[in-house]
Design a protein around this motif. Structure first.
Motif, PDB file in Angstrom:
ATOM      1  N   PHE A  82       0.817  -1.214   0.000  1.00  0.00           N
ATOM      2  CA  PHE A  82       0.000   0.000   0.000  1.00  0.00           C
ATOM      3  C   PHE A  82       0.852   1.265   0.000  1.00  0.00           C
ATOM      4  O   PHE A  82       0.626   2.185  -0.806  1.00  0.00           O
ATOM      5  CB  PHE A  82      -0.930   0.005   1.219  1.00  0.00           C
ATOM      6  N   VAL A  83       1.817   1.338   0.905  1.00  0.00           N
ATOM      7  CA  VAL A  83       2.602   2.568   1.043  1.00  0.00           C
ATOM      8  C   VAL A  83       3.372   2.856  -0.239  1.00  0.00           C
ATOM      9  O   VAL A  83       3.423   3.997  -0.714  1.00  0.00           O
ATOM     10  CB  VAL A  83       3.559   2.463   2.251  1.00  0.00           C
ATOM     11  N   ARG A  84       3.938   1.842  -0.833  1.00  0.00           N
ATOM     12  CA  ARG A  84       4.721   2.042  -2.060  1.00  0.00           C
ATOM     13  C   ARG A  84       3.843   2.481  -3.224  1.00  0.00           C
ATOM     14  O   ARG A  84       4.185   3.414  -3.954  1.00  0.00           O
ATOM     15  CB  ARG A  84       5.445   0.748  -2.442  1.00  0.00           C
ATOM     16  N   ILE A  85       2.729   1.828  -3.394  1.00  0.00           N
ATOM     17  CA  ILE A  85       1.957   2.090  -4.610  1.00  0.00           C
ATOM     18  C   ILE A  85       1.185   3.399  -4.525  1.00  0.00           C
ATOM     19  O   ILE A  85       1.076   4.131  -5.510  1.00  0.00           O
ATOM     20  CB  ILE A  85       1.023   0.905  -4.945  1.00  0.00           C
ATOM     21  N   PHE A  86       0.692   3.771  -3.350  1.00  0.00           N
ATOM     22  CA  PHE A  86      -0.044   5.025  -3.231  1.00  0.00           C
ATOM     23  C   PHE A  86       0.873   6.206  -2.924  1.00  0.00           C
ATOM     24  O   PHE A  86       0.393   7.337  -2.844  1.00  0.00           O
ATOM     25  CB  PHE A  86      -1.153   4.908  -2.185  1.00  0.00           C
TER      26      PHE A  86
END
Length: 271
Positions: free
Chosen positions: A35-39
């Motif tokens: 989540f953190v990487r993609i958003f």
């Protein structure tokens, strides 16, 4: 890509084992966490700006991330999921697909339920509007025995992400949070069953329900996939509770979930 399926709810809800089941399907690619990487890339956040361009950017990035990464929040390939610590499951996946991209993917599944759910609630994103604007989206809420979710979340250190540091050790606070999440999802599932689906623990391995899940996701219901599930997937037994405690917690469920059908089905999961 026909559909993009997103787990909502919480970790420790059988999202890991159910996404492992789906990963065994030839037409499904699963992005584990991340989540953190993609958003971090706002061009991929289709939730706050629900356009097809944003969703397409998300899919491209997710497919790339699903070929690498690492275990934990960084996420990536489904083989980094702890479900694939099981040697037989890992070997079966590698024998069929190796570590590369699947050539016939029709459905991208994103398994990062707690972070995505917290994001949607924090930003007050309306599920029905998001689904209406992006009709290829599918949302899945796993319903494990909520007693098991609660105990496992507290023991494994996941409860703080649900209720905060001050309440992370409170059984009743974590339990009621989970029940309210089911209630939050229920109106969308009732109004739009083509894009929102509860998947209950007691139906996870049921052949009829597996067929319905395939139809929901827009993938073929194959005999080989069903055989893999029957051979490789097992569910753990629930944590034991006495009958008085069981009745008390079932009453909490019935009180907190307005939809009587959903409330009854959630209560039935409490063994």
């Amino acid at each position: 890509m026909k559909t993009v399926a997103i787990y909502l709810g919480a970790n420790r809800s059988l999202t890991t084992i159910s996404s492992a089941m789906l990963a065994l399907h030839p037409e499904v690619t699963v992005l584990n966490h991340a989540f953190v990487r993609i958003f971090a890339d706002q061009s991929c956040d289709f939730t706050r700006d629900p356009t097809q361009d944003k969703l397409d950017a998300f899919v491209r990035t997710a497919e790339a991330m699903a070929l690498g990464g690492e275990r934990g929040a960084v996420g990536g390939h489904i083989l980094h999921s702890h479900a694939f610590s099981d040697g037989a499951l890992r070997d079966a996946y590698l024998d069929r697909y190796g570590e590369g991209a699947k050539p016939d993917t029709q459905c991208l599944v994103w398994k990062d339920a707690t972070r995505v759910t917290n994001h949607l609630i924090h930003h007050k994103i309306a599920l029905d509007d998001l689904a209406r604007r992006l009709p290829s989206l599918r949302f899945v809420m796993m319903v494990r025995n909520p007693v098991d979710i609660t105990i496992s979340s507290i023991r494994k250190g996941y409860a703080a992400a649900l209720v905060g540091e001050e309440r992370k050790d409170s059984f009743i606070d974590v339990f009621t949070h989970m029940i309210r999440l089911f209630g939050w999802f229920a109106p969308a599932a009732q109004a739009n069953p083509g894009q929102f689906r509860f998947l209950f623990q007691d139906e996870l391995l049921d052949p009829e329900q597996l067929g319905a899940l395939c139809a929901f996701l827009g993938i073929a219901d194959t005999a080989a996939w069903r055989d893999d599930i029957a051979r490789l997937i097992q569910l753990r037994e629930s944590y034991p509770i006495d009958e008085a405690r069981k009745a008390s917690l079932q009453a909490v469920v019935m009180r907190l979930i307005p939809d009587p059908f959903v409330a009854r089905r959630v209560a039935e999961q409490i063994a």
